[in-house]
Every structure is written in structure tokens, then in C-alpha cells.
Motif scaffolding. Structure first.
Motif, PDB file in Angstrom:
ATOM      1  N   ARG A   1     -10.586   3.606  -9.583  1.00 55.93           N
ATOM      2  CA  ARG A   1     -10.043   2.444  -8.870  1.00 55.93           C
ATOM      3  C   ARG A   1     -10.104   1.202  -9.754  1.00 55.93           C
TER       4      ARG A   1
ATOM      5  N   TRP B   1     -15.087  -3.200   1.496  1.00 53.40           N
ATOM      6  CA  TRP B   1     -14.034  -2.183   1.633  1.00 53.40           C
ATOM      7  C   TRP B   1     -14.329  -0.973   0.753  1.00 53.40           C
TER       8      TRP B   1
ATOM      9  N   GLU C   1      -3.327   1.525  -3.778  1.00 50.51           N
ATOM     10  CA  GLU C   1      -4.052   2.149  -2.673  1.00 50.51           C
ATOM     11  C   GLU C   1      -4.278   1.174  -1.519  1.00 50.51           C
ATOM     12  N   HIS C   2      -4.523  -0.082  -1.847  1.00 52.65           N
ATOM     13  CA  HIS C   2      -4.819  -1.070  -0.797  1.00 52.65           C
ATOM     14  C   HIS C   2      -4.444  -2.459  -1.307  1.00 52.65           C
TER      15      HIS C   2
ATOM     16  N   PHE D   1      -5.196  -6.605  -0.274  1.00 47.73           N
ATOM     17  CA  PHE D   1      -5.848  -7.626   0.542  1.00 47.73           C
ATOM     18  C   PHE D   1      -4.931  -8.849   0.589  1.00 47.73           C
TER      19      PHE D   1
ATOM     20  N   PRO E   1       0.822  -1.223   0.000  1.00 49.59           N
ATOM     21  CA  PRO E   1       0.000   0.000   0.000  1.00 49.59           C
ATOM     22  C   PRO E   1       0.849   1.264   0.000  1.00 49.59           C
TER      23      PRO E   1
ATOM     24  N   ASN F   1     -14.838   2.831   2.075  1.00 49.78           N
ATOM     25  CA  ASN F   1     -13.806   3.794   1.702  1.00 49.78           C
ATOM     26  C   ASN F   1     -14.149   4.469   0.383  1.00 49.78           C
TER      27      ASN F   1
END
Length: 319
Positions: free
Chosen positions: A181, A313, A294-295, A297, A155, A317
Motif C-alpha cells: 500500500r 483506516w 484502493e481508497h 479520503f 476507489p 482494513n
């Protein structure tokens, strides 16, 4: 100053300046020889028109903002008429967004229907055959992977400048996906009914479940888009021909990415493992936006519920 200099300072073309003048939005003085003489105030007005136009306000409707400046206001939107124009533009954009969202929803519905119509796997809600059940269901007591911290560094890092082929015959660059995204779920491999999985596959934590995971992203695809995912991709080291069969058989409404050399793992340190002497990706999911991860998992378990985890999520967010 001459029109060319005014245009250069304002960041527009001379043609644009002439157009604004034809609408009466700017009125440069005329010299004795008939040439136009543009001032700093004219340049400021042109800049304001350009900024508002980039926001979606038509050039012809920028007059309230220019009148506000002419009245001595520090900012072009200090006046009630400017605020009214903002509201009108917002209302029009809202109508366009709603219309586009409705069109997108219809296209997604048609895509899902067409994909399932040609699929060799029955759509959700119908019974699967014996060969399919081996891949669509997870064995009891499947070992869960442990969080070994192998994705903690991802991230906030820049997406790699890697170009990968899709099952649609295109190529995408991971660092040039744009401001929306993009959800990329990375998985080891998908099996086919009637073919053997690597030896001991069910005993490797996190290995089993790629087909149920893909079906989960298929079934929640529209919800993912509505929650803010601009794109969804699956990614593995299997070649595009193999993945194309998976897309067709499972009726996936999105493309798969192929990374046969595991370049993503080598450039960004994605976790991998070996099975039957073959190096494979460990299961994880990346959310990329504006060229940045950004993220991430990781680990993912159970895989058949992972699409719902990503959906939760996204909803928690929002952009």
C-alpha cells in the motif's frame, strides 16, 4: 522425453532439472543408449519443486512433498511430513520478518532523529517559534470543506500511468508502485514562514493546513508503516526544489512528489480549485495498491488530524 522437453513442460531450465536429479529428487529412467528418459511423473515432480521453491522452501527440503506424491497421494501436502515442512518454513519466515521489522524500526528511528537534527523546525513536543506557529497551528473557525462527491469515482480505478519526480531526485510511476500500500496525500501548497499565502487563503474551505498535515504524517510515519503502509508521499503542484526545502525544514522522513501541470487531476478527475488565479489541487489522500486506487479520503478536515484518520483506516482494513 528428452531433458529439454521435460524442462520446457515444467517451466524450468535444463540446468535446474539436472540439479534436482543430482539431489536424487527425480530419477529418470535410462534408455539402452544411456540417454535419460523423462516421464510425465518426472515433469510433475519438477513442477512441484519449482512451486515450493517459489514459496520459499529450499529445493533440498522438498523431498517430503515428493515422497507424498510417490506414495500415491493426490496432493503433495496430504502427508504429515509435508505439513511439518510447511510449519518449519513458516517459523523461519516469521523469524526473518521479525528481524527485518526490528531493523526497519531502528532505521526509521535513526531517520527521524537525523531529520529533526538538521531541521529548522523543532521536533514534536518542543515549543515552536512565532514564525513557525503561523504555519503549524490552524486558525479558529476555519471553514470545513463539504463533500461534493468529486472523489467518489476514484476507489477501484486503475492508478494513472504517470511518472512524477521526487524530492530525492528519483522518478516514480504511480501505476507501478507494487503490491504494498502506498499512501499519497495530495494538498494545495505549503507556505513558508515569512512569505504570504494567497489572498483569502483562510476563507477557502479545505485550503489552510498543509504544513500541519505534513507534520502529522511525519509524526505518525512509523505507525503508518507498522499498520501496513509500504510508502508515504506528499504531492502538490509545487516544484521539487520548493518541496525539498519543505522536506528539510519540517524534517519529513519521506519524499514529496511534484506534479506542476496537475496531470493527475487531468487524467483522473481529481478536484481542483483556483486561488489568486492559480489552479491547485484540493486536499485528498489516495491509497494505491497493485496499480489500483484502493481508497480515497475526501474531503479532509481537520488536516492536522488526517494522518491519524489514515492510520485508523489502515488498522481497520489490514491486508
Amino acid at each position: 522425453m528428452k531433458i529439454s522437453e521435460a524442462a520446457r513442460q515444467a517451466g524450468v531450465t535444463t540446468k535446474a532439472v539436472r540439479y534436482y536429479e543430482s539431489l536424487g529428487l527425480i530419477t529418470p529412467e535410462r534408455l539402452a543408449n544411456g540417454y535419460r528418459d523423462y516421464t510425465e511423473d518426472d515433469v510433475r515432480l519438477v513442477r512441484e519443486i519449482r512451486t515450493l521453491h517459489h514459496l520459499g522452501i529450499p529445493v533440498e527440503r522438498t523431498r517430503p512433498f515428493l515422497d507424498c506424491l510417490a506414495a500415491g497421494s493426490l496432493h503433495a501436502d496430504d502427508c504429515p511430513s509435508s505439513l511439518a515442512t510447511y510449519r518449519e518454513a513458516i517459523d523461519e519466515l516469521t523469524e526473518r520478518i521479525e528481524a527485518l521489522s526490528a531493523r526497519r524500526a531502528t532505521l526509521i528511528t535513526n531517520l527521524n532523529a537525523a531529520a529533526h537534527r538538521g531541521s529548522r523546525v523543532v521536533p514534536p513536543g518542543k515549543a515552536a517559534g512565532p514564525a513557525d506557529k503561523d504555519y503549524l497551528t490552524l486558525p479558529a473557525n476555519l471553514p470545513a470543506p463539504e463533500d461534493d462527491g468529486a472523489a467518489d469515482h476514484l476507489p477501484g480505478t486503475k492508478a494513472p500511468r504517470i511518472t512524477l519526480p521526487t524530492t530525492a531526485g528519483r522518478a516514480i510511476r504511480l501505476d507501478a508502485l507494487g503490491p504494498r500500500r502506498t499512501v499519497i496525500y495530495v494538498y494545495p501548497l505549503t507556505g513558508r514562514p515569512g512569505t504570504d499565502l494567497p489572498e483569502g487563503w483562510n476563507t477557502i474551505p479545505g485550503a489552510r493546513g498543509c504544513t500541519p498535515e505534513s507534520c502529522g504524517f511525519r509524526d505518525h510515519f512509523q505507525e503508518l508503516l507498522e499498520a501496513g503502509a509500504g510508502r508515504v508521499y506528499g504531492l502538490s503542484s509545487q516544484d521539487s526544489d520548493y518541496q525539498s526545502e519543505v522536506v528539510e525544514r519540517l524534517g519529513l522522513p519521506f519524499d514529496m512528489l511534484s506534479d506542476p501541470t496537475l496531470s493527475l487531476a487531468d487524467t483522473h478527475g481529481l478536484p481542483t480549485f483556483e486561488a489568486d488565479g492559480t489552479r491547485l489541487f484540493k486536499r485528498l489522500t489516495l491509497v494505491i495498491r497493485d496499480g489500483v486506487i484502493e481508497h480515497a479520503f475526501y474531503p479532509i478536515f481537520p488536516p492536522n488530524e488526517h494522518a491519524q484518520q489514515v492510520l485508523a483506516w489502515l488498522r481497520e482494513n489490514p491486508l
